[in-house]
Design an enzyme around this catalytic site. Structure first.
Site, PDB file in Angstrom:
ATOM      1  N   TYR A   1      -5.424  -0.290 -38.444  1.00 51.45           N
ATOM      2  CA  TYR A   1      -4.035  -0.013 -38.797  1.00 51.45           C
ATOM      3  C   TYR A   1      -3.947   0.668 -40.164  1.00 51.45           C
ATOM      4  O   TYR A   1      -3.264   1.688 -40.330  1.00 51.45           O
ATOM      5  CB  TYR A   1      -3.251  -1.321 -38.809  1.00 51.45           C
ATOM      6  CG  TYR A   1      -1.828  -1.203 -39.273  1.00 51.45           C
ATOM      7  CD1 TYR A   1      -0.890  -0.471 -38.548  1.00 51.45           C
ATOM      8  CD2 TYR A   1      -1.405  -1.848 -40.440  1.00 51.45           C
ATOM      9  CE1 TYR A   1       0.429  -0.372 -38.977  1.00 51.45           C
ATOM     10  CE2 TYR A   1      -0.089  -1.757 -40.868  1.00 51.45           C
ATOM     11  CZ  TYR A   1       0.820  -1.017 -40.138  1.00 51.45           C
ATOM     12  OH  TYR A   1       2.120  -0.916 -40.573  1.00 51.45           O
TER      13      TYR A   1
ATOM     14  N   LYS B   1      -2.543   4.534 -41.158  1.00 53.45           N
ATOM     15  CA  LYS B   1      -1.426   4.799 -42.058  1.00 53.45           C
ATOM     16  C   LYS B   1      -1.872   5.654 -43.246  1.00 53.45           C
ATOM     17  O   LYS B   1      -1.101   6.485 -43.752  1.00 53.45           O
ATOM     18  CB  LYS B   1      -0.802   3.489 -42.536  1.00 53.45           C
ATOM     19  CG  LYS B   1      -0.007   2.770 -41.457  1.00 53.45           C
ATOM     20  CD  LYS B   1       1.182   3.614 -40.982  1.00 53.45           C
ATOM     21  CE  LYS B   1       2.089   2.863 -40.043  1.00 53.45           C
ATOM     22  NZ  LYS B   1       3.279   3.649 -39.639  1.00 53.45           N
TER      23      LYS B   1
ATOM     24  N   THR C   1       9.719  -9.275 -38.114  1.00 53.71           N
ATOM     25  CA  THR C   1       9.878  -8.555 -36.849  1.00 53.71           C
ATOM     26  C   THR C   1       8.799  -9.041 -35.895  1.00 53.71           C
ATOM     27  O   THR C   1       7.937  -9.841 -36.259  1.00 53.71           O
ATOM     28  CB  THR C   1       9.721  -7.029 -37.047  1.00 53.71           C
ATOM     29  OG1 THR C   1       8.383  -6.759 -37.491  1.00 53.71           O
ATOM     30  CG2 THR C   1      10.713  -6.492 -38.068  1.00 53.71           C
TER      31      THR C   1
ATOM     32  N   ASN D   1       9.325   6.297 -37.249  1.00 54.55           N
ATOM     33  CA  ASN D   1       9.212   4.847 -37.383  1.00 54.55           C
ATOM     34  C   ASN D   1       8.260   4.212 -36.367  1.00 54.55           C
ATOM     35  O   ASN D   1       7.683   3.158 -36.642  1.00 54.55           O
ATOM     36  CB  ASN D   1      10.611   4.226 -37.227  1.00 54.55           C
ATOM     37  CG  ASN D   1      10.581   2.726 -37.112  1.00 54.55           C
ATOM     38  OD1 ASN D   1      10.347   2.019 -38.072  1.00 54.55           O
ATOM     39  ND2 ASN D   1      10.829   2.216 -35.905  1.00 54.55           N
TER      40      ASN D   1
END
Length: 245
Positions: free
Chosen positions: A164, A168, A199, A86
């Site tokens: 990013y 991924k 978040t 995670n």
């Protein structure tokens, strides 16, 4: 009792995943770069009635902490049933294919790609001792080449995060190869996008963290008839969950 390790679990989706799995009766190692923060969170959880949760120091960019965490799990449990990779970072934004620095790429890849590889390789033997080993690599629809290149994808014009997203996408490819190499075993390995969630990662924008955790847990607890080597985003595809790489 199944044993779970979640990296980057002292806040956000990782923490909520730990809470929900604990409620389901699993023993959860709550991975945290800062063991002090991890232990403080576990203390709060136990005061609220959560059981079977233990903080463990693991920085996915530091091999020595990974090895130490592996040795701890091996000594205390002898095996690992579920690994949830995670831990992740987004990097400096905005991100431009022409202007983002090599240092920015290196920093994000160190956690999002190399970290996944380090942790997976370190714990693979302990996972192999489980009768139903599971690996969930927490991903994002932003890492889908197919969606990123489609003008019909709703976030097409604003989900352009080259550093990013490419990290991924690379982690997704690792997932594909890992699942292939372990295709004739009991392992089930999938990439799962929890969705755009409230978040610190999103500046508290998006959906509820409880729902995001449920999406991860679904694939962490799949039975032997479940999928492997797939990419899921129930936010992007509510019907079947599966999305293109």
């Amino acid at each position: 009792m199944k044993i779970v390790l979640i990296t980057g679990a002292n806040k956000g989706i990782g923490l909520e995943t730990a809470k929900q799995l604990s409620k389901k009766g699993l023993f959860v190692y709550l991975g945290s770069r800062d063991i002090g923060k991890g232990e403080a969170i576990v203390k709060e959880l136990k005061e609220k009635g959560f059981e079977n949760v233990r903080a463990i120091e693991i920085d996915v960019t530091q091999p020595d902490t990974i090895l130490s965490a592996k040795n701890t799990v091996e000594k205390e449990q002898g095996h690992l049933d579920i690994l949830i990779n995670n831990a992740g970072i987004s990097g400096i934004v905005p991100q431009s294919a022409l202007e983002s620095s090599i240092d920015s790429f290196k920093e994000v890849y160190e956690t999002n790609v190399y970290g996944v590889v380090r942790v997976t390789q370190a714990f693979i033997d302990l996972l192999g001792k489980s009768s139903e080993p599971r690996i969930v690599n927490v991903s994002t629809s932003v890492g889908s080449l197919s969606l990123q290149s489609s003008p019909d994808w709703p976030p097409y014009d604003y989900a352009k995060m080259v550093v990013y997203g490419s990290s991924k996408a690379a982690a997704n490819m690792y997932t594909v190869h890992l699942a292939y190499e372990l295709r004739d075993t009991a392992f089930k390995i999938n990439a799962v996008c929890p969705g755009y969630t409230k978040t610190d990662f999103t500046n508290q924008n998006g959906g509820d963290v409880e729902e995001a955790a449920k999406r991860i847990i679904k694939y962490a607890l799949i039975d032997q008839d479940g999928p492997t080597g797939k990419f899921f985003s129930e936010e992007s595809n509510p019907e079947t969950g599966e999305i293109p790489w």
